[in-house]
Structures are given as structure tokens and as C-alpha cells.
Enzyme design. Sequence first.
Site, PDB file in Angstrom:
ATOM      1  N   HIS A 196      -3.328   3.394   3.894  1.00  0.00           N
ATOM      2  CA  HIS A 196      -4.110   2.256   3.414  1.00  0.00           C
ATOM      3  C   HIS A 196      -5.428   2.159   4.183  1.00  0.00           C
ATOM      4  O   HIS A 196      -5.484   2.447   5.389  1.00  0.00           O
ATOM      5  CB  HIS A 196      -3.351   0.944   3.615  1.00  0.00           C
ATOM      6  CG  HIS A 196      -2.160   0.762   2.728  1.00  0.00           C
ATOM      7  ND1 HIS A 196      -1.841   1.616   1.689  1.00  0.00           N
ATOM      8  CD2 HIS A 196      -1.207  -0.221   2.723  1.00  0.00           C
ATOM      9  CE1 HIS A 196      -0.732   1.167   1.099  1.00  0.00           C
ATOM     10  NE2 HIS A 196      -0.331   0.070   1.698  1.00  0.00           N
TER      11      HIS A 196
ATOM     12  N   CYS B  54       2.682  -4.155   5.455  1.00  0.00           N
ATOM     13  CA  CYS B  54       1.915  -2.983   5.883  1.00  0.00           C
ATOM     14  C   CYS B  54       0.438  -3.291   6.117  1.00  0.00           C
ATOM     15  O   CYS B  54      -0.135  -2.866   7.126  1.00  0.00           O
ATOM     16  CB  CYS B  54       2.066  -1.863   4.855  1.00  0.00           C
ATOM     17  SG  CYS B  54       1.715  -2.376   3.148  1.00  0.00           S
TER      18      CYS B  54
END
Length: 335
Positions: free
Chosen positions: A241, A129
Site C-alpha cells: 500500500h 493495514c
Amino acid sequence: MKIAIVGASGAVGQEFLTILEEHKDFPIDELTLFGSPRSAGTTYMFRGKEHTVKLLQHNDDFRGIDIALVSAGGSTSKEFAETITKHGTLMIDNSSAFRMEEDVPLVVPEVNAEDALNAPRRIIANPNCTTIQMVVALQVIEKLSHIRRVHVSTYQSASGAGAQAMAELQEQHAQLVRGQEPTVEKFAYQLAYNVIPHIDVFTENGYTKEEMKMYNETRKIMHSDVQVSATCVRVPVMRAHSESIWVETERPISVEEARAAFAAAEGIVLMDEPEKKAYPMPLFIAHKEPTYVGRIRKDLTNENGLTFWCVADQIKKGAALNAVQIAEWLIAHKK
């Protein structure tokens, strides 16, 4: 087009369903859901029809399926890869099981979509990710001037550790408000009101596996000799994130040139108006598809240095969406 989702009941599996529901142009004639003994028999609605999760087994259930979107963990991917692909199904795998294998392409469509055409094992790997959102942004700069070095610090949400981790963060806050000792199971320490500079296990060089993924995967995806030094940190954010990224390029790049390039780039939203306090934040980026970039500045210590801030939803672009986009690209190019 016959599509399968393996790991349908997990956080990424559920996001696959959401994204495919939202992407109305994605051609699906038949959808099959697979899961573990615990989730087998569970039903989900998709495009107005009820679908029941089948038990993932070593049989011929994948015969006739064109693409399998897989997010069931590395051990399951390794165990079932041959079962999934033996009749020609293309496996787009979200785990780390195959990412660094030479005969498995590691793909982020905005960066290296054509690598997906060379998948001799019928397996395409979805990157980590943190790597995905970073290379989407780095590719924009790379087109202006070759990137020599990257320093990155990540601010990774609970979602990166799965649905149970998100639930634990919520419960920790509730427990602390009640004056109770917080439950700590998914993380090394209490995450609520804390940051933890430790994601995945430590390696011999002092970096964690998560940090080494950013080094190795970036080089493979970008076909580059770029050097990447990462510090990965878990923060008490539910979803999306953030990354603070510094790059050194072969020639100086101005802030204006970088802004113009980011503004025109595929998959990126430029949010960089500091005078208006406009910059990406996970609170507002969660559940959105693009990668957001802001806080673009010249580095004060290096003439060829540029620094910027990058935020993306870990479950969408950092996982499920990227896999769906790989499939969409292949379908569009009739491969």
C-alpha cells in the site's frame, strides 16, 4: 514457547509462516495450525517439519498454547475468542472485531508497545493495514511536535482484499488481453487499468468504514486528539500500500529535521533523493518488512504543514509482521 496460527491457509496465515521461518530467533518449541473445514488436513512445511492444519473447534485444543496469531476474519474471531483464551492463551487478532473495544489494546510496537502489557481479556488487536504504516511514520513527527491534523489519501493494492482479490486482478489483465469481459467479483468495479475510490462500506457521514478506521484507530494507538481525514482508494497494484500524507504540527518542522528523524527511526527506511528519482514504490517494496518514507516536502499552504509519501507491504507490516512483532516484544520483555 508454543505458538498457534489460526487461519493458516489464508494470505496472512501463510505470511505468518514465512515470517516465523525468516525470524530464526523467534522461539518456537511447538507450532499448531488451525483452519476451516475447507483447509483442515492441508499440510505445510515449517522449519523442516511437516505440519497438518487442524479443524478449529470449540474444545480444549488451545490448552498449553502461549500465543495464537489469528487471521480468520472478524466473525470467526468473535466466535472463538473465548475458546482460544480460556486457558490463558494470548490471542493476537488481525481482524477488526476487537480494535475499538476499551479493554483490548490496539498495538503497533514502534508506537505503543507497552499497551500490550494491559490485555485483561488476553486479546491484543492488530490495527488496520493502512493505519499501521501511517502511525509508524506519524510517530516520528509526533516526537518532534504534536500533530494536530492529518490528511491522507491511500493507494491500496489488491492484496488488501485477500488472495482471491489478487488472483482476480491477475485474471482481469489476462482476460482483457484475450479480448474477454473481465470477471468482477471481489471489487465494486473492474480494478485492472482502473482506480476505485471505495474500500469497505459507506457510512452516514459519506466516509467509508476503511476511512473511519484510520481516524479512530490512529487516535487510540497514539493516545492523541489528532484529527484524521482519509480517502481510501483501491489501485491495480498486486501488493504493498502507498499513502500520500499531509500533517499539520504545532510548530514548523523543516524538511531537514524530518529527514533526520525518519532516517533514525525504528522500522522506517528513508528513501528520499528526488534528484536521483529515489522514492518508495510498491513494485520494489513488496515482500519487504520496513515502512518506507520519501517525497518529504514543506506544505505550500501552511507554515506548519509537512507532506510525505509512505509505502509498506500490506501483508507484512500491515498485517502478519506487526502481529509477530507484538509477540516478539512481549517475549523479549518476558511478559
